[in-house]
Design an enzyme around this catalytic site. Structure first.
Site, PDB file in Angstrom:
ATOM      1  N   SER B 122       0.841  -1.203   0.000  1.00  0.00           N
ATOM      2  CA  SER B 122       0.000   0.000   0.000  1.00  0.00           C
ATOM      3  C   SER B 122       0.872   1.247   0.000  1.00  0.00           C
ATOM      4  O   SER B 122       2.000   1.240   0.502  1.00  0.00           O
ATOM      5  CB  SER B 122      -0.861  -0.013   1.263  1.00  0.00           C
ATOM      6  OG  SER B 122      -1.373   1.268   1.537  1.00  0.00           O
ATOM      7  N   TYR B 146      -0.573  -0.130  10.104  1.00  0.00           N
ATOM      8  CA  TYR B 146      -0.843  -0.835   8.849  1.00  0.00           C
ATOM      9  C   TYR B 146       0.317  -0.666   7.874  1.00  0.00           C
ATOM     10  O   TYR B 146       0.844  -1.636   7.322  1.00  0.00           O
ATOM     11  CB  TYR B 146      -2.134  -0.271   8.247  1.00  0.00           C
ATOM     12  CG  TYR B 146      -2.477  -0.760   6.859  1.00  0.00           C
ATOM     13  CD1 TYR B 146      -3.012  -2.037   6.660  1.00  0.00           C
ATOM     14  CD2 TYR B 146      -2.309   0.060   5.746  1.00  0.00           C
ATOM     15  CE1 TYR B 146      -3.343  -2.475   5.386  1.00  0.00           C
ATOM     16  CE2 TYR B 146      -2.651  -0.368   4.477  1.00  0.00           C
ATOM     17  CZ  TYR B 146      -3.173  -1.636   4.304  1.00  0.00           C
ATOM     18  OH  TYR B 146      -3.507  -2.063   3.034  1.00  0.00           O
TER      19      TYR B 146
END
Lengths: 320, 320
Positions: B122, B146
């Site tokens: 990501s 994350y």
């Protein structure tokens, strides 16, 4: 103030312990107790405070949590499987350098006190397709399993710090030269043995050519930086808690000439130049041009010349 | 040719499965079987080959190893705890995004066949004190748990590939917009819901202002890129197997005007602008200026305009 050194039996751990004993203070507080932990309980050091030795296998999550119940205020996590061994024994390197580091971070988090934690990373986190010189924002692109495991632990140290689980400070150590003692399984072992053995009257084998450039730091300045790392205010670090320590770049050939200027021809003639392709494959992937802007701004230090490193070895570490 | 999609129940996993069913081929070979694995056994898809559904908790090392005994040639590892949830539930995020990914990599390594493994990372790996635009060599400096977990998994994917344990390809996904379905716990959920809900006749809340710029990719182009990632020859990747996928940057306000041009005023009037400081804290740490040089060179693709994204949603995904 209680200080714990995990990896306290290693040469940096022992030097750090003796330096803390000589100072008696850390970050403005008197040290009341020093815990030296390693896979085998380390040699104690003479100190004006209590020194406790503990055996710890950081790959054991529960044992690491139990050790941490000694509730240190400052933790040094120096324990690692070195580069050559982590390359040869992948699972051992992963267990100690990644899982073991995570166990230490988790145990520190469980204290609930946000303890200060100084972690030793390495310039082995750099390499590959990246522009030079390396800046503070250059991507970590390790070319070895050791560098990968250190880089992953750095990321976790940053996130644990951001979440106030601990107050982390990660230092990417240059090659430490001249290390005392015996050659080890680090691919960079020759960066010390090429000088240490000749200065101690023994022959040394240098597996790279005289043109090989290296980014180095003396043990004396490294210990000063490890202590400084625990004393820089948290706010001064910013979000990214990991940085490259200042070092200096010379070729091995230049370092040998520095040894000649300090100690004469005799040690120089004890070096045998003998290429080792596997060592070269690893160390030629490392980077020698680094701009440690943030570290210098925060007050970390480097050596003035390699002549100094030769003198420090003769003063601090030579075995006759 | 056997393909496994871990995270095969998610919206990208399901779209990828349908795209593979439509092609029947991957990397020049006919697909003989597709395994869709997820925490709950996913819905099967209609396909000209066998489709097997499996329930798998990737935080369970042994169960992941057992699943991998289906011996896939190509593995898609799309399973993750999304950004908002990984921030709210630290241990869950670590267990799935880091330990779970490592379990998948280890199980793939245990096959001994060096299977091809496509991993979705990501743009949340970027952030903080780094210069813009982001280049292929810019440091990963995640500002969330994350992003940290994805970045650590990327490092491991590179090392597992270097050691020929697997043939990894890591893609840093832009925000995928417009996602079908319901809002989720990703901090970037509004990047889809601000368009999806209005286009489906419902009100949406946008937690950032119209000036907020975002780096996005449509689901359609994302699936094309996931397939392409499995087809680029290993030699073309070089040592670093992880890269930022191409995307495009627009402000939310520009995207809303694109929606107006395609679908008129009615959906635009269904957007309620209501600032959310916690969402802003996370997404303002992300980066919107990225130069995906390597990805473009390897043939990955991006959208031409946000009008296209609106049209793709109306063609592929709208629920009426």
């Amino acid at each position: 103030m209680k200080v714990m050194i995990i990896g306290g039996g290693g040469f940096l751990g022992q030097k750090l312990a003796r330096a803390l004993a000589a100072r008696g203070m850390l970050n403005g507080s008197a040290i009341g107790e020093l815990v030296l932990a390693d896979i085998a309980a380390p040699d104690p050091v003479e100190a004006p405070f209590a020194v406790t030795a503990a055996g710890i296998d950081i790959t054991d999550h529960a044992a690491t949590a139990t050790l941490m119940q000694m509730r240190p205020d400052v933790i040094y996590h120096l324990a690692a499987i070195v580069s050559g061994q982590a390359e040869a024994e992948f699972d051992t390197g992963m267990a100690v350098n990644l899982t073991g580091s995570l166990n230490v971070f988790e145990a520190a988090r469980a204290l609930g006190t946000c303890p200060r934690l100084v972690f030793t990373s390495s310039i082995a986190v750099y390499g590959g397709e990246i522009p030079h010189p390396i800046e503070d924002w250059t991507g970590l692109n390790p070319q070895t399993s050791y560098g990968t495991q250190k880089a992953a632990a750095e990321l976790l140290l940053n996130d644990y710090s951001r979440r106030s689980f601990l107050d982390g400070r990660g230092l990417r150590l240059p090659t430490i030269s001249i290390r005392p003692g015996k050659p080890n399984k680090a691919a960079s072992s020759f960066m010390s043995s090429s000088f240490r053995e000749p200065l101690q009257g023994q022959e040394a084998v240098c597996p790279v050519g005289p043109d090989y450039p290296h980014w180095y730091l003396s043990p004396r300045r490294c210990i000063e930086n490890l202590i400084h790392a625990a004393e820089v205010p948290a706010a001064d670090w910013g979000q990214n808690r990991c940085l490259a320590l200042p070092g200096r770049t010379h070729t091995i050939g230049e370092m040998v000439e520095a040894m000649r200027r300090v100690a004469g021809d005799t040690p120089v003639n004890l070096i045998r130049w003998e290429a080792d392709p596997e060592v070269q494959r690893i160390v030629l992937g490392w980077c020698s041009r680094i701009n440690p802007e943030k570290a210098l701004r925060l007050g970390f230090v480097r050596d003035e010349s390699f002549e100094d490193n030769i003198r420090y070895f003769l003063e601090d570490d030579i075995e006759r």
